[in-house]
Design an enzyme around this catalytic site. Structure first.
Site, PDB file in Angstrom:
ATOM      1  N   CYS A  25       0.368  -0.782  -0.142  1.00 29.09           N
ATOM      2  CA  CYS A  25       0.244   0.385  -0.177  1.00 29.09           C
ATOM      3  C   CYS A  25       0.877   0.855   0.084  1.00 29.09           C
ATOM      4  O   CYS A  25       1.975   1.477   0.453  1.00 29.09           O
ATOM      5  CB  CYS A  25      -0.870   0.000   1.373  1.00 29.09           C
ATOM      6  SG  CYS A  25      -1.934  -1.481   1.470  1.00 29.09           S
ATOM      7  N   GLY A  73       2.837  -5.714   9.613  1.00 29.82           N
ATOM      8  CA  GLY A  73       3.056  -5.920   8.362  1.00 29.82           C
ATOM      9  C   GLY A  73       1.092  -6.961   7.606  1.00 29.82           C
ATOM     10  O   GLY A  73       0.390  -6.805   8.660  1.00 29.82           O
ATOM     11  N   ASP A 294       3.494   1.875  18.023  1.00 31.56           N
ATOM     12  CA  ASP A 294       2.908   0.729  16.530  1.00 31.56           C
ATOM     13  C   ASP A 294       3.508   2.745  15.595  1.00 31.56           C
ATOM     14  O   ASP A 294       4.274   2.139  14.710  1.00 31.56           O
ATOM     15  CB  ASP A 294       2.336   0.339  16.620  1.00 31.56           C
ATOM     16  CG  ASP A 294       1.896  -0.152  15.803  1.00 31.56           C
ATOM     17  OD1 ASP A 294       2.803   0.024  14.895  1.00 31.56           O
ATOM     18  OD2 ASP A 294       1.333   0.307  13.978  1.00 31.56           O
ATOM     19  N   CYS A 344      -9.755  16.500  22.592  1.00 30.22           N
ATOM     20  CA  CYS A 344      -8.988  16.205  21.535  1.00 30.22           C
ATOM     21  C   CYS A 344      -7.485  15.690  22.086  1.00 30.22           C
ATOM     22  O   CYS A 344      -7.060  14.967  21.699  1.00 30.22           O
ATOM     23  CB  CYS A 344      -8.540  16.960  20.029  1.00 30.22           C
ATOM     24  SG  CYS A 344      -7.582  18.041  20.251  1.00 30.22           S
TER      25      CYS A 344
END
Length: 406
Positions: A25, A73, A294, A344
């Site tokens: 992608c 992945g 991540d 937020c």
């Protein structure tokens, strides 16, 4: 050194195949992590490391339920036997705790056998799908440049066939961000009731080690063409929210809207980007390296390796605690004085690379979009907060709209 864990879940996303994926992608932030571990043939978690992780991860928890998250992945590039081994080890070391699993996949490798396993063991499956075929295939193609939508939909049909619980992770980019209703209607048409919208924002900076995405918190890099703009993001959220709040509250669940309401009523949001602090969710690579987040798998955010340090030591150590505090401590004055700071909390630090009107650094790139959304949604959130505190049903919100009370 003895470290007493906090009375909250210790959460680590696990990468059993590292960054290896059958797709390529355009906007994927994780494919480049292969440059951190050059020999791609060795991007496989060993049985010895898997057992060590499962045992230690369970033992480190202070709660009765333990959630394992398997991420890539492409996770299904590990054979089914790997995940059957996961189940064996979890049962061995559960110690009376309730064990839950969720796995993220692009859906293209799903088979009847995979789905039977997920259903039999109550795994929650997250599927990456970016809306209708035209939108999805714009950026989500395989390494030969071929589109992936048809295979993803085949996978979703298999999940439905076997009664597997699944939700959608949908990336909002510069292309599909212009068509919010087409995007949202697609998920309603395929009867997907749990949706996570993720805005893609990446900066490009070529580096000597082969990495090309900018290290988080750097400023001045070129914005990747596929990134959604603040204006698109604000319009996207407002447009979908208007349909959702009038027709779909209590039936379709959109993570960002639910998390916004959680902040509105003073509860913990279900998405880390809207939380006050970072650092509660680390990530472990296939070789046992643990990183702060991540989206922060860069050398400077490596906490250590599970073979050398315990998970508790890494996740509750000073380096990770400092990482968690940066989110709140680094807010510019404009954010600290904003009426919607509670909603937020400056969003994700990786997106804070623009300047405020006064020239102060650290403003979130998507700030204008979020501000527009919060201001637009505020009357409805205020009403839902009142309904929540009164413990009334979500349907009352739609009834109030029909009566013209909101």
């Amino acid at each position: 050194m003895i470290i007493a864990p906090f009375a909250k879940p210790l959460y680590i996303m696990t990468k059993p195949i590292g960054s290896v994926c059958n797709l390529a992608c355009d906007y994927c932030y994780y494919l480049e992590k292969s440059n951190l571990y050059k020999d791609i043939s060795k991007h496989v978690m060993s049985d010895e490391l898997l057992e060590k992780f499962i045992r230690e991860y369970i033992q480190a928890q202070t709660m009765s339920s333990v959630l394992f998250t398997w991420h890539g992945g492409e996770t299904l590039m590990r054979p089914l036997s790997f995940y059957k081994r996961v189940m064996e080890l979890q049962k061995r070391y559960a110690g009376g705790r309730n064990i839950e699993n969720c796995i993220q996949t692009n859906g293209t490798l799903l088979t009847d056998e995979w789905c039977e396993f997920f259903r039999a063991n109550n795994w929650l499956v997250g599927v990456s799908v970016d809306g209708p075929q035209e939108f999805h295939d714009e950026y989500r193609r395989n390494r030969q440049g071929k589109p992936s939508f048809v295979k993803v939909m085949q996978g979703i049909r298999l999940l439905n066939k076997h009664g597997v619980e699944w939700n959608a992770l949908a990336v909002v980019n510069d292309f599909n961000g212009d068509y919010p209703l087409d995007f949202y209607h697609f998920f309603k048409e395929i009867d997907c009731h749990y949706i996570q919208f993720t805005p893609i924002v990446e900066r490009i900076k070529r580096r000597a080690d082969g990495r090309y995405l900018a290290t988080p918190l750097d400023e001045g890099e070129k914005l990747a063409d596929f990134s959604v703009s603040p204006e698109q993001w604000g319009n996207f959220l407002c447009t979908i929210f208007d349909e959702w709040v009038r027709n779909d509250v209590g039936n379709f669940y959109i993570q960002l809207f639910d998390s916004t309401l959680a902040n509105w009523v003073g509860e913990q949001p279900g998405v880390c980007t809207l939380a006050k602090q970072c650092g509660h969710a680390g990530v472990m690579e296939f070789n046992g390296d643990v990183y702060s987040c991540d989206h922060f798998v860069f050398p400077e955010f490596k906490l250590g390796n599970i073979r050398e340090k315990s998970l508790v030591e890494m996740m509750y150590g000073e380096k990770q605690q400092q990482f968690g505090r940066i989110k709140q401590d680094s807010l510019p004055t404009q954010c600290r004085e904003c009426e919607f700071l509670f909603a937020c909390n400056g969003e994700c630090p990786k997106n804070r690379f623009t300047q405020t009107a006064s020239g102060e650094s650290g403003l979130n790139y998507l700030c204008a979009g979020y501000y527009r959304f919060f201001r637009h949604a505020a009357p409805y959130m205020d009403y839902m907060k009142k309904e929540f505190l009164a413990q009334r049903a979500p349907a009352n919100v739609m009834e109030a709209i029909r009566r013209g009370e909101i």
